[in-house]
Design an enzyme around this catalytic site. Sequence first.
Site, PDB file in Angstrom:
ATOM      1  CB  THR A  44      39.412  40.224  37.704  1.00  0.00           C
ATOM      2  OG1 THR A  44      39.878  38.967  37.177  1.00  0.00           O
ATOM      3  CG2 THR A  44      39.079  41.144  36.535  1.00  0.00           C
ATOM      4  CD  GLU A  45      44.746  38.260  39.524  1.00  0.00           C
ATOM      5  OE1 GLU A  45      45.826  37.766  39.168  1.00  0.00           O
ATOM      6  OE2 GLU A  45      43.972  38.813  38.736  1.00  0.00           O
ATOM      7  CB  SER A  46      42.885  43.020  43.021  1.00  0.00           C
ATOM      8  OG  SER A  46      42.079  43.591  42.013  1.00  0.00           O
ATOM      9  NE  ARG A  47      36.478  43.412  39.699  1.00  0.00           N
ATOM     10  CZ  ARG A  47      35.936  43.276  38.526  1.00  0.00           C
ATOM     11  NH1 ARG A  47      35.233  42.195  38.254  1.00  0.00           N
ATOM     12  NH2 ARG A  47      36.089  44.190  37.611  1.00  0.00           N
ATOM     13  CG  LEU A  48      38.259  36.780  43.703  1.00  0.00           C
ATOM     14  CD1 LEU A  48      38.733  35.533  42.947  1.00  0.00           C
ATOM     15  CD2 LEU A  48      36.817  36.636  44.149  1.00  0.00           C
TER      16      LEU A  48
END
Length: 143
Positions: free
Chosen positions: A134-138
Amino acid sequence: MSDALRIERSASVLTLWLNRPTLHNAFDAALIAQLTAALEAAGRDEQVRAVVLAGQGASFSAGADMQWMRGMAAASEEDNREDSLALARLMRTLDELPKPTIARVQGAAFGGGVGLVACCDIAIASTAARFGLTESRLGLLPA
């Protein structure tokens, strides 16, 4: 030492419990250091035959603690480098541990939590487990 990592031993099996359930077992610098030290000790302990990595509460691990990450945004380049190297050392230690490692996954395994699972030799997940980088959302590249 904080209680963010709970260590249990049953015969020759060592269970390392990520113990920050209210934060979905998100890790920060202190938990990274404690987990690394516990894994290194387990690797040297001839009585330990296997290591189980588990999370207390509803989640295995949500990855990095967002408050900790926000604090690192204001840190120096050198501090960020040291922080990154500590996380890399944890993952390498888990990946190369000379004992079988088992991830016991329930609930969420996001970001660095997925990294912990990937570094284990065996992963056993409940049917309710969810995985995501989910860090790709950031705008961050998964480590």
